[in-house]
Design a protein around this motif. Structure first.
Motif, PDB file in Angstrom:
ATOM      1  N   PHE A 184      50.726  38.172  48.227  1.00 40.22           N
ATOM      2  CA  PHE A 184      50.569  37.224  49.332  1.00 40.22           C
ATOM      3  C   PHE A 184      49.843  35.977  48.846  1.00 40.22           C
ATOM      4  O   PHE A 184      48.947  36.066  47.987  1.00 40.22           O
ATOM      5  CB  PHE A 184      49.781  37.862  50.485  1.00 40.22           C
ATOM      6  CG  PHE A 184      50.463  39.063  51.066  1.00 40.22           C
ATOM      7  CD1 PHE A 184      51.477  38.918  51.984  1.00 40.22           C
ATOM      8  CD2 PHE A 184      50.090  40.353  50.674  1.00 40.22           C
ATOM      9  CE1 PHE A 184      52.118  40.018  52.521  1.00 40.22           C
ATOM     10  CE2 PHE A 184      50.721  41.459  51.205  1.00 40.22           C
ATOM     11  CZ  PHE A 184      51.743  41.294  52.134  1.00 40.22           C
ATOM     12  N   PRO A 185      50.174  34.826  49.396  1.00 41.57           N
ATOM     13  CA  PRO A 185      49.518  33.581  48.981  1.00 41.57           C
ATOM     14  C   PRO A 185      48.144  33.389  49.621  1.00 41.57           C
ATOM     15  O   PRO A 185      47.657  32.271  49.704  1.00 41.57           O
ATOM     16  CB  PRO A 185      50.507  32.503  49.459  1.00 41.57           C
ATOM     17  CG  PRO A 185      51.177  33.109  50.635  1.00 41.57           C
ATOM     18  CD  PRO A 185      51.282  34.580  50.342  1.00 41.57           C
ATOM     19  N   PHE A 186      47.560  34.490  50.079  1.00 44.08           N
ATOM     20  CA  PHE A 186      46.213  34.431  50.660  1.00 44.08           C
ATOM     21  C   PHE A 186      45.527  35.767  50.395  1.00 44.08           C
ATOM     22  O   PHE A 186      46.165  36.759  50.030  1.00 44.08           O
ATOM     23  CB  PHE A 186      46.261  34.127  52.163  1.00 44.08           C
ATOM     24  CG  PHE A 186      47.197  35.020  52.943  1.00 44.08           C
ATOM     25  CD1 PHE A 186      46.789  36.293  53.381  1.00 44.08           C
ATOM     26  CD2 PHE A 186      48.494  34.614  53.235  1.00 44.08           C
ATOM     27  CE1 PHE A 186      47.638  37.112  54.087  1.00 44.08           C
ATOM     28  CE2 PHE A 186      49.356  35.443  53.947  1.00 44.08           C
ATOM     29  CZ  PHE A 186      48.929  36.690  54.373  1.00 44.08           C
ATOM     30  N   GLU A 187      44.228  35.804  50.605  1.00 42.34           N
ATOM     31  CA  GLU A 187      43.446  37.016  50.361  1.00 42.34           C
ATOM     32  C   GLU A 187      43.765  38.084  51.409  1.00 42.34           C
ATOM     33  O   GLU A 187      43.990  37.775  52.585  1.00 42.34           O
ATOM     34  CB  GLU A 187      41.954  36.701  50.380  1.00 42.34           C
ATOM     35  CG  GLU A 187      41.498  35.803  49.234  1.00 42.34           C
ATOM     36  CD  GLU A 187      41.635  36.467  47.879  1.00 42.34           C
ATOM     37  OE1 GLU A 187      41.559  37.720  47.831  1.00 42.34           O
ATOM     38  OE2 GLU A 187      41.836  35.763  46.865  1.00 42.34           O
ATOM     39  N   THR A 188      43.777  39.349  50.976  1.00 44.71           N
ATOM     40  CA  THR A 188      44.050  40.457  51.903  1.00 44.71           C
ATOM     41  C   THR A 188      42.981  41.532  51.774  1.00 44.71           C
ATOM     42  O   THR A 188      43.245  42.714  51.967  1.00 44.71           O
ATOM     43  CB  THR A 188      45.432  41.066  51.606  1.00 44.71           C
ATOM     44  OG1 THR A 188      45.450  41.543  50.244  1.00 44.71           O
ATOM     45  CG2 THR A 188      46.542  40.066  51.805  1.00 44.71           C
ATOM     46  N   GLU A 189      41.764  41.105  51.457  1.00 44.26           N
ATOM     47  CA  GLU A 189      40.699  42.080  51.196  1.00 44.26           C
ATOM     48  C   GLU A 189      39.949  42.500  52.446  1.00 44.26           C
ATOM     49  O   GLU A 189      39.066  43.364  52.383  1.00 44.26           O
ATOM     50  CB  GLU A 189      39.717  41.488  50.179  1.00 44.26           C
ATOM     51  CG  GLU A 189      40.366  41.232  48.820  1.00 44.26           C
ATOM     52  CD  GLU A 189      39.403  40.581  47.851  1.00 44.26           C
ATOM     53  OE1 GLU A 189      38.272  40.230  48.278  1.00 44.26           O
ATOM     54  OE2 GLU A 189      39.765  40.426  46.669  1.00 44.26           O
ATOM     55  N   THR A 190      40.257  41.921  53.600  1.00 50.29           N
ATOM     56  CA  THR A 190      39.584  42.290  54.839  1.00 50.29           C
ATOM     57  C   THR A 190      40.587  42.835  55.847  1.00 50.29           C
ATOM     58  O   THR A 190      41.804  42.627  55.723  1.00 50.29           O
ATOM     59  CB  THR A 190      38.860  41.079  55.459  1.00 50.29           C
ATOM     60  OG1 THR A 190      39.843  40.096  55.849  1.00 50.29           O
ATOM     61  CG2 THR A 190      37.878  40.461  54.457  1.00 50.29           C
TER      62      THR A 190
END
Length: 415
Positions: free
Chosen positions: A176-182
């Motif tokens: 994904f072009p964004f963070e997915t850690e949350t």
């Protein structure tokens, strides 16, 4: 009675698959379909294809993940190729549709010969079969996303605690072009994956549904030609208000009947030539896509069987892959069944000529009939590339080959 509409569901599939020609609509819908076509093409063939290539790097360390991901890539890359072919051959597809519903090739009924009913029955079969096919294909990503959604609702908050990652929840490996850690960002990732996966179904099935309709109508036309040849004399007699058992030593004794028969045989022969030429054009158009389709199905089936063998029998992963494999069986059956039916219908044309009452016909009519019989001795069939005919025998070989490769792969240990 001939169908009033020949390709309504094909048009629906084209609209959903992003290949509909919006120039045929006006006002709001014209711009809507233009926007939708561009949106789907940017999202699926471009963005998601790049994402899948990137994910090869992240999945290469695990044979399980790598094989699972490769199987998904096969489907989408084959779908991308189909979409490009449809977009580049819009005019050819319109021409094919025009020929298949051309009223010049309509015939009047005679006893058991009901050409309108033949086409109507094939139309009804396609409407039912292709709707079931699209429904089944749509269930594959939806069921996977539902399973992931349940896991997300129950254990999604573990992401914030660091006990689980978003990739552990999502049904497909994806960058994904964004963070997915949350937990919050994973919700957006879930939606970002769900939309293109469902749209990919429509992109892929548009090509398959068009093939099913074209192949089925080709078969219907061959059956109509068979019936037209076997009843040409009787139908000519009816037109001239003569009894159907009217007999002559030679048709030249009745000039009007002779001319009517010559005209009818020329019409049927022209019809046969047009349908054979149309088949040859479709064969050249579908030959390479069918080869790529067969290769992708082999790869996907191997992937599904491999994943199923490693998961608990009633687990969500096993169920998802089983449903995926079922969809592939359906897709492969669609192609091979239609291919077999066309070949059988074409072979029956010679039988129709043989059954006709041609004994008193002129030499020119008999010669035309003989030439047609000789032409139909050569098989009319679609091919997988130039390697194998598209029929149920090839269907079995593909399944056997997939299982053979799977048994070889299953001997490897998972990293």
């Amino acid at each position: 009675m001939y169908p009033k509409r020949y390709f309504p569901f094909v048009m629906t599939a084209f609209k959903l698959g992003g290949v509909y020609d919006s120039d045929h609509t006006n006002g709001f819908w014209k711009y809507f379909f233009k926007f939708y076509n561009v949106f789907l093409f940017l999202l699926c063939p471009i963005y998601y294809t790049i994402v899948e290539l990137v994910m090869l790097y992240y999945t290469k360390k695990s044979l399980y993940m790598f094989i699972d991901h490769i199987g998904m890539m096969f489907v989408h890359w084959a779908g991308n190729m189909k979409t490009v072919l449809l977009l580049l051959n819009r005019q050819k597809i319109k021409d094919v549709m025009g020929v298949l519903k051309d009223q010049r090739f309509h015939y009047e009924d005679f006893e058991d010969f009901r050409p309108g009913n033949i086409l109507q029955n094939h139309f009804k079969f396609n409407e039912i079969f292709c709707r079931i096919f699209m429904f089944t294909a749509t269930l594959v990503p939806i069921s996977n996303q539902i399973s992931a959604l349940k896991l997300f609702i129950v254990e999604g908050h573990s992401i914030d605690a660091g006990n689980m990652t978003c990739q552990d929840i999502l049904p497909y490996y994806c960058w994904f072009p964004f963070e997915t850690e949350t937990y919050e960002s994973c919700r957006y990732a879930f939606l970002f994956q769900t939309v293109p996966m469902i749209l990919f179904v429509y992109l892929i099935t548009a090509f398959d549904i068009a093939f099913s309709y074209f192949a089925s109508y080709l078969r219907a036309h061959f059956l109509c030609i068979r019936g037209a040849f076997s009843t040409f004399r009787e139908r000519c007699l009816v037109r001239l208000n003569l009894p159907t058992d009217y007999e002559l030593l030679k048709d030249s004794q009745h000039p009007k009947l002779e001319m009517e028969i010559k005209t009818e045989v020329r019409k049927i022969t022209h019809h046969l030539q047009v349908i054979i030429r149309l088949h040859d054009e479709l064969k050249s158009f579908y030959s390479i896509p069918l080869l790529i389709q067969a290769m992708s199905i082999v790869g996907i089936l191997i992937s599904c069987l491999y994943i199923i063998s490693l998961e608990p029998l009633f687990s969500a992963e096993a169920y998802a892959r089983f449903q995926y494999a079922l969809g592939l069986f359906f897709q492969l059956s669609l192609y091979c069944f239609q291919g077999s039916e066309i070949t059988n219908a074409a072979l029956s044309v010679a039988d129709g000529i043989y059954e006709a009452n041609w004994y008193s016909c002129t030499k020119s009519v008999k010669t035309t009939m003989m030439i047609n019989m000789m032409r139909m001795q050569r098989k009319v069939e679609f091919t997988v590339g130039k390697f194998a005919p598209l029929n149920m025998s090839t269907y079995v070989k593909i399944l056997k080959g997939s299982y053979t490769y799977y048994t070889f792969l299953s001997q490897k240990k998972i990293n």
